[in-house]
Motif scaffolding. Structure first.
Motif, PDB file in Angstrom:
ATOM      1  N   UNK A   1      -5.017  13.319   0.415  1.00 42.14           N
ATOM      2  CA  UNK A   1      -4.272  13.208  -0.841  1.00 42.14           C
ATOM      3  C   UNK A   1      -3.320  12.016  -0.799  1.00 42.14           C
ATOM      4  N   UNK A   2      -2.637  11.815   0.315  1.00 41.03           N
ATOM      5  CA  UNK A   2      -1.746  10.660   0.446  1.00 41.03           C
ATOM      6  C   UNK A   2      -2.508   9.347   0.373  1.00 41.03           C
ATOM      7  N   UNK A   3      -3.644   9.276   1.063  1.00 40.92           N
ATOM      8  CA  UNK A   3      -4.432   8.045   1.053  1.00 40.92           C
ATOM      9  C   UNK A   3      -4.924   7.716  -0.351  1.00 40.92           C
ATOM     10  N   UNK A   4      -5.416   8.726  -1.052  1.00 36.66           N
ATOM     11  CA  UNK A   4      -5.900   8.478  -2.419  1.00 36.66           C
ATOM     12  C   UNK A   4      -4.751   8.055  -3.328  1.00 36.66           C
ATOM     13  N   UNK A   5      -3.590   8.646  -3.113  1.00 34.29           N
ATOM     14  CA  UNK A   5      -2.432   8.313  -3.946  1.00 34.29           C
ATOM     15  C   UNK A   5      -2.003   6.868  -3.714  1.00 34.29           C
ATOM     16  N   UNK A   6      -1.942   6.457  -2.444  1.00 27.07           N
ATOM     17  CA  UNK A   6      -1.574   5.063  -2.179  1.00 27.07           C
ATOM     18  C   UNK A   6      -2.645   4.110  -2.699  1.00 27.07           C
ATOM     19  N   UNK A   7      -3.897   4.455  -2.501  1.00 29.28           N
ATOM     20  CA  UNK A   7      -4.981   3.590  -2.958  1.00 29.28           C
ATOM     21  C   UNK A   7      -4.889   3.350  -4.463  1.00 29.28           C
ATOM     22  N   UNK A   8      -4.523   4.373  -5.196  1.00 30.09           N
ATOM     23  CA  UNK A   8      -4.394   4.217  -6.651  1.00 30.09           C
ATOM     24  C   UNK A   8      -3.314   3.211  -7.009  1.00 30.09           C
ATOM     25  N   UNK A   9      -2.270   3.124  -6.199  1.00 28.86           N
ATOM     26  CA  UNK A   9      -1.193   2.161  -6.492  1.00 28.86           C
ATOM     27  C   UNK A   9      -1.600   0.739  -6.177  1.00 28.86           C
ATOM     28  N   UNK A  10      -2.663   0.554  -5.401  1.00 25.25           N
ATOM     29  CA  UNK A  10      -3.090  -0.789  -5.004  1.00 25.25           C
ATOM     30  C   UNK A  10      -4.128  -1.366  -5.943  1.00 25.25           C
ATOM     31  N   UNK A  11      -4.639  -0.559  -6.845  1.00 28.31           N
ATOM     32  CA  UNK A  11      -5.649  -1.033  -7.775  1.00 28.31           C
ATOM     33  C   UNK A  11      -5.043  -2.035  -8.738  1.00 28.31           C
ATOM     34  N   UNK A  12      -5.769  -3.102  -9.071  1.00 28.72           N
ATOM     35  CA  UNK A  12      -5.214  -4.058 -10.032  1.00 28.72           C
ATOM     36  C   UNK A  12      -5.009  -3.404 -11.388  1.00 28.72           C
ATOM     37  N   UNK A  13      -3.985  -3.775 -12.111  1.00 27.73           N
ATOM     38  CA  UNK A  13      -3.743  -3.183 -13.420  1.00 27.73           C
ATOM     39  C   UNK A  13      -4.866  -3.487 -14.379  1.00 27.73           C
ATOM     40  N   UNK A  14      -5.127  -2.549 -15.233  1.00 27.49           N
ATOM     41  CA  UNK A  14      -6.146  -2.761 -16.237  1.00 27.49           C
ATOM     42  C   UNK A  14      -5.678  -3.670 -17.349  1.00 27.49           C
ATOM     43  N   UNK A  15      -6.577  -4.036 -18.244  1.00 30.16           N
ATOM     44  CA  UNK A  15      -6.208  -4.907 -19.356  1.00 30.16           C
ATOM     45  C   UNK A  15      -5.197  -4.206 -20.261  1.00 30.16           C
ATOM     46  N   UNK A  16      -4.327  -4.954 -20.890  1.00 24.64           N
ATOM     47  CA  UNK A  16      -3.340  -4.334 -21.782  1.00 24.64           C
ATOM     48  C   UNK A  16      -4.026  -3.623 -22.952  1.00 24.64           C
ATOM     49  N   UNK A  17      -3.411  -2.549 -23.383  1.00 28.53           N
ATOM     50  CA  UNK A  17      -3.951  -1.806 -24.524  1.00 28.53           C
ATOM     51  C   UNK A  17      -3.842  -2.650 -25.780  1.00 28.53           C
ATOM     52  N   UNK A  18      -4.819  -2.476 -26.632  1.00 32.70           N
ATOM     53  CA  UNK A  18      -4.812  -3.221 -27.907  1.00 32.70           C
ATOM     54  C   UNK A  18      -4.525  -2.246 -29.046  1.00 32.70           C
TER      55      UNK A  18
END
Length: 218
Positions: free
Chosen positions: A201-218
């Motif tokens: 659970x900790x590894x998945x949580x940290x991994x999610x924070x390392x993902x590049x941000x998605x495109x801004x909402x339109x």
């Protein structure tokens, strides 16, 4: 530090080191490495934590003193700028030099070196109880409570302060994915039963924070 040196001397004697001042001197030299200023996670605190797990579950090992000595040596060489498994290989080489200099029999020296090298990828063969205990102890922080885990992750980032943020995120994500792809993070049942789920659970949580941000909402 006196307590740690006592633990080092007892373990060294347990595998055949010659008595005398040489053991104390070697222990102090190793401690000096664990206190290098560029370390933020791979410090004496990490060494102590690993030793505490090994001591608390020594009955699960075949030769607990060998595991203890491998714990002392496994990050004795730690350069965040090193490539691949260079730190583990250099730590194993250092372990060989230190232990041979203390008169430890060659088979025990070779076994400590083997154990140190296992910490590069944390892949342990079935039935290798000593390797399992060392690797489980080394990864114990992964199962910590989220605030403690987050402090660990932040300390790793400080050790890699020389790496630009995008490169660090990519490299760290690769490390986390490798760990999550292991069939099991922990091998010894008493530890796996308690630690496997919170660690993932900790590894998945940290991994999610390392993902590049998605495109801004339109």
């Amino acid at each position: 530090m006196t307590d740690l040196l006592d633990r080092w001397r007892v373990a060294a004697r347990g595998v055949g080191a010659e008595p005398g001042a040489g053991s104390t001197r070697a222990g102090r030299q190793l401690l000096a490495r664990w206190q290098e200023p560029h370390r933020h996670y791979h410090t004496v605190a990490h060494l102590t934590a690993v030793l505490d797990v090994v001591d608390g579950h020594a009955g699960l090992a075949d030769r607990a003193d060998l595991v203890r000595l491998a714990a002392w040596c496994h990050d004795a060489v730690y350069d965040p700028r090193a490539d691949g498994d260079a730190n583990e290989r250099d730590s194993a080489t250092l372990a060989g030099s230190v232990l041979a200099g203390l008169g430890v029999p060659a088979p025990a020296v070779a076994e400590v070196q083997r154990l140190v090298l296992l910490t590069a990828g944390h892949v342990v063969a079935p039935g290798d109880r000593d390797g399992a205990l060392l690797c489980d102890a080394d990864l114990a922080v992964l199962a910590a409570q989220p605030p403690t885990y987050d402090r660990y992750a932040a300390a790793i980032r400080r050790e890699y302060a020389h790496v630009p943020e995008p490169a660090f995120r990519a490299g760290r994500a690769a490390v986390l994915r490798h760990l999550l792809e292991l069939p099991a993070l922990f091998r010894l049942p008493p530890l796996a039963d308690r630690w496997e789920r919170p660690a993932r659970a900790n590894l998945r949580r940290e991994l999610a924070t390392l993902s590049p941000p998605g495109p801004p909402a339109r």
